[in-house]
Design a protein around this motif. Structure first.
Motif, PDB file in Angstrom:
ATOM      1  N   LYS A 155      -9.016   1.087   4.683  1.00 37.01           N
ATOM      2  CA  LYS A 155      -8.577  -0.298   4.473  1.00 37.01           C
ATOM      3  C   LYS A 155      -7.053  -0.292   4.352  1.00 37.01           C
ATOM      4  O   LYS A 155      -6.496   0.531   3.630  1.00 37.01           O
ATOM      5  N   ASP A 156      -6.387  -1.168   5.061  1.00 33.78           N
ATOM      6  CA  ASP A 156      -4.929  -1.314   4.979  1.00 33.78           C
ATOM      7  C   ASP A 156      -4.173  -0.015   5.272  1.00 33.78           C
ATOM      8  O   ASP A 156      -3.148   0.270   4.649  1.00 33.78           O
ATOM      9  N   ASP A 177      -1.033   4.740   7.501  1.00 31.57           N
ATOM     10  CA  ASP A 177      -1.165   4.573   8.947  1.00 31.57           C
ATOM     11  C   ASP A 177      -0.835   3.130   9.317  1.00 31.57           C
ATOM     12  O   ASP A 177      -1.630   2.224   9.111  1.00 31.57           O
ATOM     13  N   ALA A 178       0.368   2.960   9.880  1.00 28.98           N
ATOM     14  CA  ALA A 178       0.855   1.605  10.161  1.00 28.98           C
ATOM     15  C   ALA A 178      -0.011   0.893  11.189  1.00 28.98           C
ATOM     16  O   ALA A 178      -0.223  -0.317  11.097  1.00 28.98           O
ATOM     17  N   GLU A 179      -0.529   1.649  12.148  1.00 30.35           N
ATOM     18  CA  GLU A 179      -1.346   1.012  13.178  1.00 30.35           C
ATOM     19  C   GLU A 179      -2.657   0.483  12.615  1.00 30.35           C
ATOM     20  O   GLU A 179      -3.126  -0.570  13.004  1.00 30.35           O
ATOM     21  N   LEU A 180      -3.225   1.262  11.689  1.00 32.32           N
ATOM     22  CA  LEU A 180      -4.495   0.827  11.109  1.00 32.32           C
ATOM     23  C   LEU A 180      -4.293  -0.231  10.028  1.00 32.32           C
ATOM     24  O   LEU A 180      -5.220  -0.950   9.682  1.00 32.32           O
ATOM     25  N   SER A 181      -3.079  -0.318   9.496  1.00 29.76           N
ATOM     26  CA  SER A 181      -2.882  -1.136   8.300  1.00 29.76           C
ATOM     27  C   SER A 181      -3.042  -2.629   8.562  1.00 29.76           C
ATOM     28  O   SER A 181      -3.263  -3.397   7.636  1.00 29.76           O
ATOM     29  N   HIS A 182      -2.929  -3.040   9.803  1.00 27.64           N
ATOM     30  CA  HIS A 182      -3.005  -4.477  10.063  1.00 27.64           C
ATOM     31  C   HIS A 182      -4.272  -4.889  10.783  1.00 27.64           C
ATOM     32  O   HIS A 182      -4.467  -6.052  11.095  1.00 27.64           O
ATOM     33  N   ARG A 183      -5.131  -3.914  11.068  1.00 26.60           N
ATOM     34  CA  ARG A 183      -6.291  -4.300  11.852  1.00 26.60           C
ATOM     35  C   ARG A 183      -7.374  -4.912  10.959  1.00 26.60           C
ATOM     36  O   ARG A 183      -7.504  -4.603   9.782  1.00 26.60           O
ATOM     37  N   MET A 238       0.847  -1.202   0.000  1.00 24.05           N
ATOM     38  CA  MET A 238       0.000   0.000   0.000  1.00 24.05           C
ATOM     39  C   MET A 238       0.877   1.244   0.000  1.00 24.05           C
ATOM     40  O   MET A 238       1.838   1.324   0.751  1.00 24.05           O
ATOM     41  N   SER A 239       0.571   2.186  -0.833  1.00 26.93           N
ATOM     42  CA  SER A 239       1.406   3.377  -0.923  1.00 26.93           C
ATOM     43  C   SER A 239       0.561   4.579  -1.313  1.00 26.93           C
ATOM     44  O   SER A 239      -0.484   4.453  -1.938  1.00 26.93           O
ATOM     45  N   LEU A 240       1.019   5.732  -0.907  1.00 28.34           N
ATOM     46  CA  LEU A 240       0.306   6.962  -1.245  1.00 28.34           C
ATOM     47  C   LEU A 240       1.038   7.708  -2.351  1.00 28.34           C
ATOM     48  O   LEU A 240       0.827   8.906  -2.548  1.00 28.34           O
ATOM     49  N   ASP A 290      -5.541   6.120  -3.631  1.00 28.01           N
ATOM     50  CA  ASP A 290      -5.679   5.997  -2.181  1.00 28.01           C
ATOM     51  C   ASP A 290      -5.325   7.329  -1.526  1.00 28.01           C
ATOM     52  O   ASP A 290      -4.390   8.016  -1.952  1.00 28.01           O
ATOM     53  N   HIS A 291      -6.076   7.665  -0.479  1.00 26.68           N
ATOM     54  CA  HIS A 291      -5.828   8.896   0.260  1.00 26.68           C
ATOM     55  C   HIS A 291      -5.363   8.561   1.677  1.00 26.68           C
ATOM     56  O   HIS A 291      -5.717   7.500   2.213  1.00 26.68           O
ATOM     57  N   PRO A 292      -4.616   9.477   2.322  1.00 23.91           N
ATOM     58  CA  PRO A 292      -4.188   9.212   3.711  1.00 23.91           C
ATOM     59  C   PRO A 292      -5.389   9.271   4.663  1.00 23.91           C
ATOM     60  O   PRO A 292      -6.388   9.936   4.380  1.00 23.91           O
ATOM     61  N   ILE A 293      -5.288   8.573   5.775  1.00 21.17           N
ATOM     62  CA  ILE A 293      -6.361   8.525   6.775  1.00 21.17           C
ATOM     63  C   ILE A 293      -6.792   9.940   7.199  1.00 21.17           C
ATOM     64  O   ILE A 293      -7.981  10.210   7.368  1.00 21.17           O
ATOM     65  N   GLU A 294      -5.826  10.831   7.348  1.00 19.40           N
ATOM     66  CA  GLU A 294      -6.117  12.212   7.786  1.00 19.40           C
ATOM     67  C   GLU A 294      -7.108  12.909   6.861  1.00 19.40           C
ATOM     68  O   GLU A 294      -7.759  13.874   7.245  1.00 19.40           O
TER      69      GLU A 294
END
Ligand code: MN
Length: 153
Positions: free
Chosen positions: A54-55, A23-29, A1-3, A82-86
């Motif tokens: 997602k991811d 977002d590394a924390e969200l990427s695996h949930r 996954m990349s922006l 893909d857009h950043p979570i922010e």
């Protein structure tokens, strides 16, 4: 996954949009209650941007007409970068001459849960203010970025 594509398209010294990162924390949930948002984007053509977490990023689709709030309405949804979570919190004016120039405002937001997520078919449960219920995204077979978006139940 990349922006990469998101970052490449924008000049952050001119646009107020967030630079962001994956977002590394969200990427695996795999949990429920992921971020859901639709932004109304009054650019060269008024459209609605659906974003689903997602991811560690926001998977994104541009919908040229108002999103379906009831069953029986099918909307074209063009997958975009893909857009950043922010970006889920972003509202503002993208200046003239910049990518996506125009006004962005949050049209609906909330959470969603995944029932199914594959290359061709996404089934989710949206818990928003305007969109509520079971929604489906189906990829057109001959069109890489074209999807159909509708309320399933
Ligand atoms: Mn847009």
């Amino acid at each position: 996954m990349s922006l990469e594509e998101y970052l490449k398209k924008r000049n952050f010294s001119r646009t107020p949009e967030p630079r962001g990162q994956v977002d590394a924390e969200l990427s695996h949930r795999s949990g429920k209650e992921r971020i859901y948002v639709i932004q109304k984007h009054d650019a060269s053509h008024l459209h609605y941007d659906l974003r689903l977490e997602k991811d560690g990023v926001l998977k994104s689709w541009a919908i040229p007409k108002d999103p379906p709030t009831v069953k029986g309405v099918k909307r074209l949804a063009i997958q975009t970068e893909d857009h950043p979570i922010e970006y889920a919190d972003f509202e503002g004016i993208i200046p003239e001459g910049e990518y996506g120039a125009g006004t962005v405002e949050i049209w609906d937001r909330g959470t969603f849960d995944i029932e199914e997520w594959s290359e061709e078919k996404i089934v989710i449960h949206i818990h928003g203010e305007k969109l509520k219920g079971r929604y489906c995204l189906l990829r057109f077979k001959k069109q890489k970025d074209g999807w159909l978006f509708f309320k399933a139940s």
